[in-house]
Design a protein around this motif. Structure first.
Motif, PDB file in Angstrom:
ATOM      1  N   SER A  69       0.857  -1.182   0.000  1.00  0.00           N
ATOM      2  CA  SER A  69       0.000   0.000   0.000  1.00  0.00           C
ATOM      3  C   SER A  69       0.892   1.231   0.000  1.00  0.00           C
ATOM      4  O   SER A  69       1.781   1.362   0.858  1.00  0.00           O
ATOM      5  CB  SER A  69      -0.914  -0.004   1.229  1.00  0.00           C
ATOM      6  OG  SER A  69      -1.697   1.166   1.256  1.00  0.00           O
ATOM      7  N   PRO A  72      -0.870   8.311   0.339  1.00  0.00           N
ATOM      8  CA  PRO A  72      -1.657   9.161  -0.578  1.00  0.00           C
ATOM      9  C   PRO A  72      -0.758  10.048  -1.434  1.00  0.00           C
ATOM     10  O   PRO A  72       0.194  10.646  -0.955  1.00  0.00           O
ATOM     11  CB  PRO A  72      -2.524   9.985   0.373  1.00  0.00           C
ATOM     12  CG  PRO A  72      -2.567   9.207   1.643  1.00  0.00           C
ATOM     13  CD  PRO A  72      -1.262   8.498   1.753  1.00  0.00           C
ATOM     14  N   ASP A  86      -5.065   7.053  -2.617  1.00  0.00           N
ATOM     15  CA  ASP A  86      -4.324   5.922  -2.045  1.00  0.00           C
ATOM     16  C   ASP A  86      -4.486   4.729  -2.962  1.00  0.00           C
ATOM     17  O   ASP A  86      -5.602   4.416  -3.397  1.00  0.00           O
ATOM     18  CB  ASP A  86      -4.848   5.572  -0.654  1.00  0.00           C
ATOM     19  CG  ASP A  86      -4.643   6.711   0.331  1.00  0.00           C
ATOM     20  OD1 ASP A  86      -3.894   7.636  -0.005  1.00  0.00           O
ATOM     21  OD2 ASP A  86      -5.249   6.666   1.426  1.00  0.00           O
TER      22      ASP A  86
END
Length: 381
Positions: A69, A72, A86
């Motif tokens: 991940s 942002p 994101d």
């Protein structure tokens, strides 16, 4: 003492050599082996033997699917709005050698490639399209990343946009717009509901009025038919009785007290037929005093003894004889009932009175149910 030290060193050296010689590789793991500084082989799951101090493990690569991940990233849309996006990348290493030798850090390379590709894709869309076209953005990102990372021995399985955050002012405007839209829809739905309710109420009232009108019409028709039948029967009865003017005048005289009975009746009207009838009655009474009778116009007055009735030919039976016959039938019925109720062994013979005996006088009893209920014909005068 020196021998013990040498023996210990030899044992330690043997252990180190054994550890460098034998390698056990777990499942879904790949080891990159270099021999004298050059790539030699890729070891997969199982036990392997290496040349100690010659072969060296360069990298340990996990072949399972990985999830990374990224933080942002600010991206500018085509309508000059900055949004923070994101992203989540699902990838797997399909070629351990390329992942080690083709790029120094493939995780960082995937992140930077994702950011640049995302800016290119979002830069061609406005905010509304960005918020409603996530599947399209994901497909474009996956196609670009999979093509770029193929030479690195990496396959990008999925790309997901975890969050798209527009500026706070835009969020407030969107909330106001959404609230206004929902209020508008609520007002429209309320108006449509009121409209449907009014239509259904009007339809119900219409059907109710129609049914009431039909019922009232049928009731009036039935009432009119009943009145017509009653009038017809009265009319037929009056014509069969052949009423005279004196009878009608007598009926007028009977109704007059009822007309004048009310307190609010200050004036009441006497029909002209009544005055004519009274004149006829007065004249008839005047002639009656002199020995004459009632003048009925065309028909002559007849005394009561000379009038013929439909009952002149009727012959009535003697009441005493009819009473005796009824008592005899009642006694026969009582005896028959007693015979059926009494056992045969105890049955007593009935006592028959003489034929010339006069039946005793008994109080009147309730007539049996099997006797005729028609009234006795009137006695002959």
């Amino acid at each position: 003492m020196i021998e013990l030290v040498i023996l210990g060193l030899l044992l330690l050296f043997a252990v180190i050599v054994l550890m460098r010689t034998v390698r056990i590789v777990p499942q879904q793991t790949a080891l990159i082996i270099e021999r004298l500084g050059r790539y030699h082989s890729t070891l997969e799951g199982g036990i392997h033997f290496l040349v100690p101090f010659v072969d060296k493990v360069r990298a340990n690569i996990d072949l399972r699917e990985q999830v990374v991940s990224f933080p942002p990233q600010p991206v500018i849309t085509s309508d000059n709005l900055v949004v923070n996006i994101d992203t989540v990348i699902y990838y797997s290493v399909i070629d351990a050698k390329s992942a080690v030798y083709e790029i120094a850090n493939f995780i960082q390379g995937i992140e930077q490639l994702t950011v640049t590709t995302l800016r290119n894709v979002i830069g061609s869309l406005d905010l509304e399209q960005t918020l409603t076209s996530r599947d399209q953005i994901n497909a474009q990102l996956r196609g670009v990343l999979d093509e770029a990372t193929g030479k690195w021995g990496i396959r990008v399985n999925r790309v997901e946009l975890k969050a798209i955050d527009p500026p706070m002012s835009i969020q407030e405007s969107m909330e106001k717009q959404m609230k206004a839209e929902r209020e508008r829809r609520a007002i429209i739905l309320t108006a449509e509901g009121a409209k449907q309710s009014s239509i259904l109420t009007a339809e119900g009232e219409k059907q109710s009025q129609i049914l009431r009108a039909e019922g009232s019409a049928q009731a009036r028709v039935l009432e009119a038919q009943g009145q017509a039948r009653a009038i017809q029967q009265v009319f037929d009865a009056i014509h069969r009785g052949k009423p005279t003017q004196k009878l009608l005048a007598y009926q007028y005289l009977q109704v007059l007290p009822q007309i004048a009975r009310g307190d609010s009746n200050k004036m009441w009207i006497i029909p002209s037929e009544l005055t004519d009838a009274l004149k006829g009655i007065g004249g008839a009474l005047g002639r009656g005093e002199g020995g004459g009778g009632f003048d009925d116009g065309d028909e002559e007055w007849q005394p009561a003894e000379e009038l013929t009735t439909p009952f002149d030919d009727t012959v009535l039976a003697d009441p005493a004889q009819a009473l005796a016959e009824a008592r005899g039938q009642a006694g026969d019925a009582s005896r028959e009932a007693a015979d059926h109720a009494t056992p045969p062994a105890r049955q007593q013979p009935p006592l028959t009175p003489p034929a010339d005996a006069v039946p005793p006088r008994m109080p009147p009893a309730d007539p049996p149910t099997d006797l005729p209920t028609d009234p006795a014909p009137p006695r002959e005068s």
